[in-house]
Design an enzyme around this catalytic site. Sequence first.
Site, PDB file in Angstrom:
ATOM      1  CD  GLU A 109       2.957 -20.640 -55.003  1.00  0.00           C
ATOM      2  OE1 GLU A 109       2.359 -21.027 -55.998  1.00  0.00           O
ATOM      3  OE2 GLU A 109       2.635 -19.639 -54.357  1.00  0.00           O
ATOM      4  CB  CYS A 130      10.344 -13.766 -56.176  1.00  0.00           C
ATOM      5  SG  CYS A 130       9.382 -13.163 -54.808  1.00  0.00           S
ATOM      6  CB  CYS A 137       3.715 -14.538 -43.321  1.00  0.00           C
ATOM      7  SG  CYS A 137       4.548 -13.030 -42.773  1.00  0.00           S
ATOM      8  CB  CYS A 141       0.742  -7.132 -44.103  1.00  0.00           C
ATOM      9  SG  CYS A 141       2.393  -6.945 -43.408  1.00  0.00           S
ATOM     10  CB  CYS A 144       0.095  -9.592 -47.477  1.00  0.00           C
ATOM     11  SG  CYS A 144       1.259 -10.807 -48.137  1.00  0.00           S
ATOM     12  CB  CYS A 358       3.958  -8.422 -54.723  1.00  0.00           C
ATOM     13  SG  CYS A 358       5.679  -8.213 -55.012  1.00  0.00           S
TER      14      CYS A 358
HETATM   15  N1  SAH Z   1       7.619 -10.009 -45.367  1.00  0.00           N
HETATM   16  C1  SAH Z   1       8.525  -9.367 -46.265  1.00  0.00           C
HETATM   17  C2  SAH Z   1       8.758 -10.175 -47.508  1.00  0.00           C
HETATM   18  C3  SAH Z   1       7.544 -10.386 -48.370  1.00  0.00           C
HETATM   19  S1  SAH Z   1       7.773  -9.356 -49.703  1.00  0.00           S
HETATM   20  C4  SAH Z   1       8.030  -7.972 -46.561  1.00  0.00           C
HETATM   21  O1  SAH Z   1       6.954  -7.624 -46.102  1.00  0.00           O
HETATM   22  O2  SAH Z   1       8.746  -7.199 -47.188  1.00  0.00           O
HETATM   23  C5  SAH Z   1       6.304  -9.287 -50.484  1.00  0.00           C
HETATM   24  C6  SAH Z   1       6.055  -7.889 -50.993  1.00  0.00           C
HETATM   25  O3  SAH Z   1       4.765  -7.882 -51.600  1.00  0.00           O
HETATM   26  C7  SAH Z   1       5.999  -6.900 -49.864  1.00  0.00           C
HETATM   27  O4  SAH Z   1       6.447  -5.642 -50.219  1.00  0.00           O
HETATM   28  C8  SAH Z   1       4.517  -6.891 -49.616  1.00  0.00           C
HETATM   29  O5  SAH Z   1       4.149  -5.821 -48.858  1.00  0.00           O
HETATM   30  C9  SAH Z   1       3.983  -6.891 -51.020  1.00  0.00           C
HETATM   31  N2  SAH Z   1       2.583  -7.257 -51.132  1.00  0.00           N
HETATM   32  C10 SAH Z   1       1.860  -7.966 -50.259  1.00  0.00           C
HETATM   33  N3  SAH Z   1       0.589  -8.086 -50.680  1.00  0.00           N
HETATM   34  C11 SAH Z   1       0.511  -7.430 -51.858  1.00  0.00           C
HETATM   35  C12 SAH Z   1      -0.534  -7.226 -52.794  1.00  0.00           C
HETATM   36  N4  SAH Z   1      -1.731  -7.739 -52.614  1.00  0.00           N
HETATM   37  N5  SAH Z   1      -0.273  -6.499 -53.888  1.00  0.00           N
HETATM   38  C13 SAH Z   1       0.988  -6.031 -54.117  1.00  0.00           C
HETATM   39  N6  SAH Z   1       2.013  -6.209 -53.276  1.00  0.00           N
HETATM   40  C14 SAH Z   1       1.787  -6.903 -52.159  1.00  0.00           C
END
Ligand code: SAH
Length: 369
Positions: A109, A130, A137, A141, A144, A358
């Site tokens: 996406e 974005c 991935c 985390c 996420c 995000c």
């Molecule tokens: N892997 C990279 C790129 C992905 S960015 C990174 O971690 O930076 C996606 C962003 O969304 C990151 O800052 C991630 O931590 C954030 N994110 C992930 N899950 C989220 C959630 N449930 N709510 C808000 N932000 C989230």
Amino acid sequence: MIFVFLMNQQADKNSDLSSQRNLLGLSLEELRVELESLHIPAYRGRQILEWIYQKRVTSWAKMLTLPVALREDLEIRYPLAFPEVVTVSGSHDTTQKFLLRLSDHEMIETVLIPASPALYGEDSDRRTLCVSSQVGCAYRCKFCASGLDGFKRNLRTEEIVAQVLLVEKISGERINNIVFMGMGEPFANFDHLTRALRIINAPWGIHLAARKITVSTSGLTPRIREFADLPEQIRLAISLHGATDAVRSEIMPINQRYPLSELMEACTYYVERKKQLLTFEYILIAGVNDQLEQALALARYAKRLRAKVNLIPYNRVEGLPWDRPSQGVQRAFLAKLREHGVAATIRREKGHDIDAACGQLRRRQLYGL
Ligand code: SAH
């Protein structure tokens, strides 16, 4: 209102991205070398890329300044292929999510986020894309959605570049800001990432200024250093989400490999090398990382590096137990950072209703399972 429509993009012959030599994955220099080996004059290279990046044609057949026989020959060697646009979903705030099917039928996406005039005033013509850098991935985390279904594969250069071209084609407007904050860890796909960045940045390519491009990482410190050594002044965002090793390791397994002290050293290297500021992204998760001691620890790191802090109230992910803190807690956290002289904002997010915010991009959901 949510709307979804289906699009039949690209004829079959154009939907194959398996070739390493996909035209969208080549730099001008590489194309010239390729052409030279075929005894085709070098000026054709620039001409071909002009058709793609300036005139925005999507097939060799439309490159009218090229002799037909040459077009046909080159099309076989360097197919110009795009992913298929499966759906486009939009929400009331006009954030749009583009679901793309790759040549091996994997889905990714990309999300278009127009700035609202209320937030950005004169900057309201800002259109941020974005983009995704991987299918799935591997970093897991805990908060996420993107890592929930594991890692499938890296995106190739052309699959990253194509996200920008396709969205510009469909929306009819130029994108003037790109963030690598879609699915995947960009620094785990470093070669294709940097190749795509060059094409996006180059005057013969998409020609977006480096300062309008941000790469976001969960903190692969060796790659942060390599990134700092690149000639381009591309921005960096760090997904921090915890300001002590205890909290960060709890929610981001990568912190056990590259703890905060190492991460901050790599960030310092970036800032000094690039003379460029970076951003810390910090999701606020109720009861997990929203305590004022975390704010204080975060403020110390941010001040030392003069980093800007972007607070992101957590977006709920189905199947995960977490939620965002109350507005009061969010404001207190923000106030603590500001009290210590840190430039911090709370990001007002868009696209919740279409799961495009995000951390909400997830492989399994892309198939509607
Ligand atoms: N892997 C990279 C790129 C992905 S960015 C990174 O971690 O930076 C996606 C962003 O969304 C990151 O800052 C991630 O931590 C954030 N994110 C992930 N899950 C989220 C959630 N449930 N709510 C808000 N932000 C989230």
